[in-house]
Write a protein that holds these residues in place. Structure first.
Motif, short mmCIF file in Angstrom:
data_model
loop_
_atom_site.label_atom_id
_atom_site.label_comp_id
_atom_site.label_asym_id
_atom_site.label_seq_id
_atom_site.Cartn_x
_atom_site.Cartn_y
_atom_site.Cartn_z
N ARG A 70 -12.63 91.03 75.35
CA ARG A 70 -13.19 90.60 74.05
C ARG A 70 -11.44 89.01 73.78
N GLN A 71 -10.84 90.67 73.29
CA GLN A 71 -9.65 89.41 73.40
C GLN A 71 -8.90 89.27 74.68
N HIS A 72 -8.55 89.36 75.74
CA HIS A 72 -8.75 88.53 76.87
C HIS A 72 -8.93 87.40 77.23
N LYS A 73 -9.97 86.77 76.51
CA LYS A 73 -10.92 86.35 76.13
C LYS A 73 -11.02 84.75 75.61
N ARG A 74 -10.33 85.54 74.81
CA ARG A 74 -9.96 84.62 72.65
C ARG A 74 -8.78 83.97 73.38
N GLY A 75 -7.75 85.44 73.95
CA GLY A 75 -6.51 84.93 74.01
C GLY A 75 -6.07 84.09 74.89
N LEU A 76 -7.09 84.10 76.60
CA LEU A 76 -7.15 82.50 77.50
C LEU A 76 -7.02 81.83 76.35
N LEU A 77 -8.43 81.66 76.28
CA LEU A 77 -8.71 80.27 75.23
C LEU A 77 -7.93 79.67 75.00
N ALA A 78 -7.52 80.52 73.40
CA ALA A 78 -5.93 79.59 72.82
C ALA A 78 -5.05 79.34 73.48
N VAL A 79 -4.30 80.36 74.16
CA VAL A 79 -3.11 78.97 75.15
C VAL A 79 -3.55 78.71 76.30
N GLY A 80 -4.80 78.21 77.21
CA GLY A 80 -5.12 77.09 77.70
C GLY A 80 -5.17 75.89 77.01
N LEU A 81 -5.87 75.79 75.60
CA LEU A 81 -6.04 74.83 74.54
C LEU A 81 -4.16 74.24 74.69
N LEU A 82 -3.23 75.28 74.42
CA LEU A 82 -2.29 75.28 74.19
C LEU A 82 -1.18 74.20 74.95
N VAL A 83 -1.11 75.29 76.08
CA VAL A 83 -0.67 74.51 77.14
C VAL A 83 -1.29 73.08 77.40
N GLY A 84 -2.20 73.31 77.37
CA GLY A 84 -2.86 71.57 77.52
C GLY A 84 -1.67 70.61 76.32
N ILE A 85 -2.02 71.49 75.34
CA ILE A 85 -1.10 69.94 74.21
C ILE A 85 0.12 70.30 75.18
N GLN A 86 0.42 70.82 75.10
CA GLN A 86 1.96 70.90 75.59
C GLN A 86 1.74 70.02 76.83
N SER A 87 0.84 69.84 77.70
CA SER A 87 1.35 69.18 78.46
C SER A 87 1.13 67.49 78.70
N LEU A 170 8.99 67.72 70.85
CA LEU A 170 9.12 68.54 70.18
C LEU A 170 7.68 69.12 69.51
N THR A 171 6.85 68.88 69.92
CA THR A 171 5.58 69.16 69.77
C THR A 171 4.90 69.85 70.73
N ALA A 172 5.97 69.55 72.56
CA ALA A 172 5.05 69.90 73.10
C ALA A 172 6.16 71.64 73.48
N ALA A 173 7.03 71.52 72.77
CA ALA A 173 8.26 72.72 72.87
C ALA A 173 7.60 73.82 71.78
N ALA A 174 7.17 73.47 70.62
CA ALA A 174 6.26 74.07 69.22
C ALA A 174 5.08 74.37 69.58
N THR A 175 4.25 73.43 70.91
CA THR A 175 2.64 73.84 71.28
C THR A 175 3.12 75.43 72.47
N PHE A 176 4.33 74.84 73.01
CA PHE A 176 4.28 75.86 73.83
C PHE A 176 4.56 77.49 73.95
N GLY A 177 6.05 77.09 73.31
CA GLY A 177 5.94 78.85 72.08
C GLY A 177 5.01 79.27 71.47
N LEU A 178 4.12 78.83 70.62
CA LEU A 178 2.97 79.38 70.48
C LEU A 178 2.21 80.12 71.52
N ALA A 179 1.69 79.00 72.71
CA ALA A 179 1.27 79.56 73.93
C ALA A 179 2.01 81.30 74.44
N LEU A 180 3.31 80.99 74.48
CA LEU A 180 4.31 82.13 74.59
C LEU A 180 3.81 83.25 74.24
#
Length: 301
Positions: A70-87, A170-180
């Motif tokens: 469940r932790q993986h699923k939550r984490g991957l969902l957050a990462v995917g959305l953040l990287v989408g915004i970053q892209s 800078l928004t891309a950098a901020a969202t990518f940093g949070l994704a990392l």
């Protein structure tokens, strides 16, 4: 905690530089696509969808376990959305700024990573990073010509030209940093290819929703646009495939900061192919940013 680093072989070092070259070339190719009818959402959707398909084939071929907690699923969902915004934001910046400057502004993501790690997980910020921060910001200020001295426009006119593009970068950098940060703490024990599949699939879905909202794909209107769209998709997908299948075998963990020479490659390629030239003082600032990021990535901890 001590991080063990192994000496890079010539093959590993060349592979890291190849990935940086392909990533820089991907953004130059994207600029060709944007200049010939392609919009950001279309580029992100096609690029991410094909990359996700290739990585899925790799996972199937190697029989990688797809079990997630469940932790993986939550984490991957957050990462995917953040990287989408970053892209979306990074390509939006590339469409508005000289390619190298967009990537340099994005390269501030180590600062954002440290900030988010402190805010979200309460971790103390590395003192080396704090000392390096002013150097990186100085280099970025020189590269972006924030006072308009190199362009001769003055600060107000210069920001009227670059402001939106810098904000996207800078928004891309901020969202990518949070994704990392989320990747490290919530999904760091997963196979890198599985994380990539999840991330690219979510980016594809996010991009598709934007495409649908704007009435469909905006495809190239000239042959140069088709070449650009095809090249950015091939370069991005190939670079990511190499990154998560070849690099672990070469023992380069902890040395991937070498790939941060990407803006340098982009600067040269954009100058040759797009006739994008920047002033010498901006080049110095850019090199300062790249050198600082590489120092932070390669330092022993």
């Amino acid at each position: 905690m001590t991080v063990t680093r192994t000496r890079l072989s010539a093959t590993a070092f060349a592979t890291l530089l190849l990935i940086a070259l392909m990533m820089g070339s991907n953004h130059v190719a994207a600029r060709f696509a944007f200049q010939n009818g392609v919009d950001v959402a279309t580029a992100v959707t096609i690029r991410s969808g094909i990359t996700a398909f290739v990585v899925a084939c790799l996972l199937w071929h190697h029989r990688v376990s797809m079990r997630l907690t469940r932790q993986h699923k939550r984490g991957l969902l957050a990462v995917g959305l953040l990287v989408g915004i970053q892209s979306l934001c990074l390509y939006s910046s590339v469409a508005r700024l000289p390619v190298a400057l967009a990537l340099l502004a994005f390269n501030t993501y180590p600062l954002w990573t440290a900030l988010w790690d402190r805010i979200v997980y309460g971790h103390k910020t590395d003192q080396t990073l704090l000392r390096a921060m002013p150097v990186m910001l100085l280099g970025l200020a020189l590269a972006l010509d924030v006072f308009g001295a190199a362009s001769g426009l003055g600060a107000q006119a210069q920001w009227a030209v670059i402001g939106v593009g810098v904000a996207f970068a800078l928004t891309a950098a901020a969202t990518f940093g949070l994704a990392l940060v989320f990747t490290q703490h919530e999904a760091g024990d997963l196979d890198g290819r599985l994380r990539t599949l999840s991330t690219m699939s979510l980016v594809f879905l996010l991009g598709s929703s934007v495409v649908a909202a704007q009435g469909g794909f905006h495809l190239p209107t000239a042959s140069a646009g088709w070449w650009g769209l095809g090249a950015l998709t091939y370069l991005y997908g190939t670079a990511f495939t190499i990154m998560f299948t070849v690099l672990p075998r070469l023992g380069v963990v902890g040395n991937s900061a070498i790939m941060n020479v990407e803006p340098v490659f982009a600067l040269v390629l954009a100058w040759i192919l797009l006739d994008q030239a920047i002033a010498p003082i901006q080049v110095i600032g850019g090199l300062l940013v790249v050198a600082t990021v590489m120092f932070l990535g390669l330092r022993k901890r």
